[in-house]
Design a protein around this motif. Structure first.
Motif, PDB file in Angstrom:
ATOM      1  N   ILE A   8       0.862  -1.195   0.000  1.00  0.00           N
ATOM      2  CA  ILE A   8       0.000   0.000   0.000  1.00  0.00           C
ATOM      3  C   ILE A   8       0.888   1.231   0.000  1.00  0.00           C
ATOM      4  N   ASP A   9       0.858   1.969  -1.085  1.00  0.00           N
ATOM      5  CA  ASP A   9       1.640   3.203  -1.161  1.00  0.00           C
ATOM      6  C   ASP A   9       0.698   4.393  -1.301  1.00  0.00           C
ATOM      7  N   LYS A  16      -2.994   5.343   5.098  1.00  0.00           N
ATOM      8  CA  LYS A  16      -2.362   4.058   4.742  1.00  0.00           C
ATOM      9  C   LYS A  16      -2.151   3.132   5.945  1.00  0.00           C
ATOM     10  N   SER A  17      -1.543   3.692   7.001  1.00  0.00           N
ATOM     11  CA  SER A  17      -1.173   2.824   8.129  1.00  0.00           C
ATOM     12  C   SER A  17      -2.377   2.324   8.911  1.00  0.00           C
ATOM     13  N   SER A  20      -4.207  -0.175   6.797  1.00  0.00           N
ATOM     14  CA  SER A  20      -3.448  -1.423   6.650  1.00  0.00           C
ATOM     15  C   SER A  20      -3.525  -2.263   7.918  1.00  0.00           C
ATOM     16  N   ASP A  33       4.417  -0.861   9.079  1.00  0.00           N
ATOM     17  CA  ASP A  33       4.370   0.561   8.718  1.00  0.00           C
ATOM     18  C   ASP A  33       5.807   0.987   8.445  1.00  0.00           C
ATOM     19  N   ASP A 130       2.942  -0.788   4.257  1.00  0.00           N
ATOM     20  CA  ASP A 130       2.578   0.506   3.688  1.00  0.00           C
ATOM     21  C   ASP A 130       3.768   1.452   3.682  1.00  0.00           C
ATOM     22  N   LEU A 148      -2.929   4.982  -2.624  1.00  0.00           N
ATOM     23  CA  LEU A 148      -3.970   5.842  -2.046  1.00  0.00           C
ATOM     24  C   LEU A 148      -3.677   7.324  -2.262  1.00  0.00           C
TER      25      LEU A 148
END
Ligand code: DC
Length: 223
Positions: A8-9, A16-17, A20, A33, A130, A148
């Motif tokens: 996940i970038d 993101k974190s 995730s 993370d 992420d 994202l």
């Protein structure tokens, strides 16, 4: 099917974190993370490698890598970052760290130092990582890649609320400026810049809440 490897970038404060972390729980996999690792190095540099002119001395930092032990420990189901056996999860979220982390993260030596750690954690599968370069550089063969995005105003608002909830004093404009500067440095740096992988699924979550974003991501993942 084996447990998936998910990358996940995306831009700062797109969630993101936290997203995730929940997806990891739902799928029974580990969450890493990677931004915390860059923040951990930055915190170390601020504590130990400051010159008389108050700037971070990069040569001193690079020479200190052998003294840096970064590990994630499971504290009641949460993976918490320990730097040299001390819990630094709060320290790495300070403004001081936020102001310097992109400068530290653009150094080739720093990225090389952290690359192997990140890749070795994914060897057994069952992980969601992420960051900024996970789909492009760290895990180019990930089973799923997501990118994202969200508007700068919405991201600033989210980050501001997060800082206020952590008891920090700041204002919306300062938060926004920091995000803009970080995004610029992260996207324009020479090594492993923030970039959508060609085969990543892009999700703009400006008008999606956390749960809606999670459901959208999960809808792409085969159970
Ligand atoms: O996700 P974050 O805001 O905690 O990340 C902190 C900084 O670390 C961010 O400005 C860019 C950098 N970073 C990076 O360069 N590569 C990653 N994989 C993760 C973070």
């Amino acid at each position: 099917m084996n447990k998936p490897v998910i990358a996940i970038d995306g831009f700062s404060s797109t969630g993101k974190s936290s997203i995730s972390k929940i997806i990891a729980k739902r799928l029974g996999i580990v969450h890493l993370d990677t931004g915390a690792l860059y923040r951990g190095i930055t915190w170390f540099a601020i504590q130990n490698c400051i010159d008389d002119d108050q700037k971070i001395n990069l040569e001193e930092l690079f020479a200190s890598f052998k003294l840096i032990n970064l590990e994630f420990r499971n504290d009641e189901g949460e993976l918490v970052l320990y730097l040299n056996h001390i819990n630094v999860s709060k320290e790495i979220r300070t403004k001081e760290v936020a102001d310097h982390v992109s400068f530290i993260a653009k150094q080739k030596e720093v990225r090389d130092f952290l690359l192997e750690t990140q890749q070795s954690l994914a060897l057994k599968g069952g992980i969601i990582m992420d960051g900024r370069d996970i789909g492009t550089v760290v895990l180019p063969n990930a089973d799923y890649k997501f990118f994202l995005t969200a508007s700068i105003d919405e991201r600033s608002r989210r980050r501001y609320m997060e800082m206020i909830c952590l008891g920090m004093t700041t204002d919306l404009e300062t938060v926004k400026e920091n995000l803009i500067t970080r995004d610029k440095i992260d996207s324009e740096r020479e090594i492993a810049p923030l970039k959508k992988a060609d085969n990543a699924i892009e999700i703009d979550n400006t008008s999606l809440n956390k749960n809606e974003t999670i459901e959208k991501i999960l809808s792409f993942i085969k159970k």
